[in-house]
Write a protein that holds these residues in place. Sequence first.
Motif, PDB file in Angstrom:
ATOM      1  N   VAL A  37      10.885  30.493  30.295  1.00 50.56           N
ATOM      2  CA  VAL A  37      10.635  31.136  29.012  1.00 50.56           C
ATOM      3  C   VAL A  37       9.404  30.469  28.393  1.00 50.56           C
ATOM      4  N   PHE A  38       8.453  31.290  27.974  1.00 47.18           N
ATOM      5  CA  PHE A  38       7.211  30.836  27.348  1.00 47.18           C
ATOM      6  C   PHE A  38       7.255  31.264  25.891  1.00 47.18           C
ATOM      7  N   LEU A  39       7.369  30.284  24.989  1.00 44.07           N
ATOM      8  CA  LEU A  39       7.513  30.546  23.554  1.00 44.07           C
ATOM      9  C   LEU A  39       6.169  30.373  22.867  1.00 44.07           C
ATOM     10  N   LEU A  88      12.503  26.201  29.178  1.00 42.35           N
ATOM     11  CA  LEU A  88      11.814  26.745  28.008  1.00 42.35           C
ATOM     12  C   LEU A  88      10.579  25.901  27.752  1.00 42.35           C
ATOM     13  N   HIS A  89       9.431  26.575  27.610  1.00 44.32           N
ATOM     14  CA  HIS A  89       8.171  25.870  27.394  1.00 44.32           C
ATOM     15  C   HIS A  89       7.463  26.422  26.170  1.00 44.32           C
ATOM     16  N   MET A  95       0.957  25.692  19.692  1.00 48.03           N
ATOM     17  CA  MET A  95       1.242  24.390  19.095  1.00 48.03           C
ATOM     18  C   MET A  95       0.016  23.867  18.357  1.00 48.03           C
ATOM     19  N   ASP A  96      -1.148  23.996  18.975  1.00 47.50           N
ATOM     20  CA  ASP A  96      -2.394  23.554  18.338  1.00 47.50           C
ATOM     21  C   ASP A  96      -2.673  24.340  17.062  1.00 47.50           C
ATOM     22  N   ALA A 111       7.848  20.619  28.687  1.00 47.39           N
ATOM     23  CA  ALA A 111       6.465  20.298  28.358  1.00 47.39           C
ATOM     24  C   ALA A 111       5.702  21.568  27.975  1.00 47.39           C
ATOM     25  N   PRO A 112       4.734  21.440  27.087  1.00 46.58           N
ATOM     26  CA  PRO A 112       3.906  22.597  26.727  1.00 46.58           C
ATOM     27  C   PRO A 112       3.171  23.139  27.946  1.00 46.58           C
ATOM     28  N   LEU A 113       2.991  24.460  27.948  1.00 50.58           N
ATOM     29  CA  LEU A 113       2.238  25.136  29.005  1.00 50.58           C
ATOM     30  C   LEU A 113       1.138  25.971  28.372  1.00 50.58           C
TER      31      LEU A 113
END
Length: 130
Positions: A37-39, A88-89, A95-96, A111-113
């Motif tokens: 999952v990419f949030l 879940l990423h 985020m930035d 971890a962030p993707l």
Amino acid sequence: MEQGGISILVVSGALERLQMAAMVASVGAVSGNAVTVFLSMNALPYFLKGSVAAAPPEGPFGELMAGKNVPAFRTLFEQAVELGDAKLHPCSMAMDVLGIAQDTLLPHLGAPLGLTKFLHDARHTQVWSF
């Protein structure tokens, strides 16, 4: 991600879309599928530690869910990670833009993707967008 997995891109902050994404993730994961999952964008703020913000409904179905015994989308996403092969990423770009530090995210997020990595890993999977 292995062939045959499920990749879910979640950018909406609308209750119905978050709920359906969580249902696909949890059912997919407990059914033996690898799920990623990419949030991103409007979805990401709902995954901050301590966030109790309610996602706004898009329409009448979202309003109806509030009065029923429907498991919350946050709970379903967490169960997908705990009970199945779901990851879940958070989106690194979101985020930035939002000024979110990784240590402020819920502990079951990985971890962030970046989008490039997510799409590369998703190339042999079912891709769902919410």
